[in-house]
Scaffold this motif. Structure first.
Motif, PDB file in Angstrom:
ATOM      1  N   SER A   1       0.837  -1.194   0.000  1.00 10.12           N
ATOM      2  CA  SER A   1       0.000   0.000   0.000  1.00 10.12           C
ATOM      3  C   SER A   1       0.876   1.249   0.000  1.00 10.12           C
ATOM      4  O   SER A   1       2.087   1.180   0.245  1.00 10.12           O
ATOM      5  CB  SER A   1      -0.911   0.001   1.224  1.00 10.12           C
ATOM      6  OG  SER A   1      -0.125   0.165   2.393  1.00 10.12           O
TER       7      SER A   1
ATOM      8  N   THR B   1       0.769   3.574   2.189  1.00  9.25           N
ATOM      9  CA  THR B   1       1.232   3.765   3.565  1.00  9.25           C
ATOM     10  C   THR B   1       2.480   2.937   3.841  1.00  9.25           C
ATOM     11  O   THR B   1       3.446   3.424   4.436  1.00  9.25           O
ATOM     12  CB  THR B   1       0.122   3.368   4.558  1.00  9.25           C
ATOM     13  OG1 THR B   1      -1.040   4.133   4.259  1.00  9.25           O
ATOM     14  CG2 THR B   1       0.544   3.610   5.984  1.00  9.25           C
ATOM     15  N   THR B   2       2.473   1.696   3.401  1.00  8.07           N
ATOM     16  CA  THR B   2       3.631   0.829   3.613  1.00  8.07           C
ATOM     17  C   THR B   2       4.857   1.380   2.892  1.00  8.07           C
ATOM     18  O   THR B   2       5.968   1.397   3.441  1.00  8.07           O
ATOM     19  CB  THR B   2       3.323  -0.592   3.122  1.00  8.07           C
ATOM     20  OG1 THR B   2       2.142  -1.054   3.767  1.00  8.07           O
ATOM     21  CG2 THR B   2       4.469  -1.528   3.408  1.00  8.07           C
TER      22      THR B   2
END
Length: 66
Positions: free
Chosen positions: A13, A15-16
Motif C-alpha cells: 500500500s 502507507t507501507t
C-alpha cells in the motif's frame, strides 16, 4: 483467451511504501516524534468534530449553578 496471471502477493500500500522511505531517511527518534505528532493531529480533529456535533445551548451551565 487466457486469464491474467494471479499475483502471489498483493502490491504494498501507499502507507507501507511511505513508511519504508521514512525508515530509510529518518532516525527512530524522529519517526516516533512524527507519528506522535500525527496522532495528536488526528485526535484534535476528532475532538473538533465532536464539538461541532454536540448540541450547545448558551446559558444552560449558568442556569444549573444558581
Amino acid at each position: 483467451m487466457q486469464a491474467a496471471p494471479v499475483r502471489a502477493h498483493a502490491l504494498p500500500s501507499v502507507t507501507t511504501a511511505l513508511r519504508a522511505v521514512e525508515s530509510l531517511l529518518l532516525s527512530s527518534g524522529q519517526r516516533t516524534a512524527r507519528r506522535n505528532a500525527w496522532t495528536a493531529v488526528l485526535e484534535d480533529r476528532r475532538r473538533a468534530m465532536d464539538r461541532v456535533d454536540s448540541p450547545y445551548v448558551p446559558g444552560t451551565v449558568a442556569d444549573h449553578r444558581s
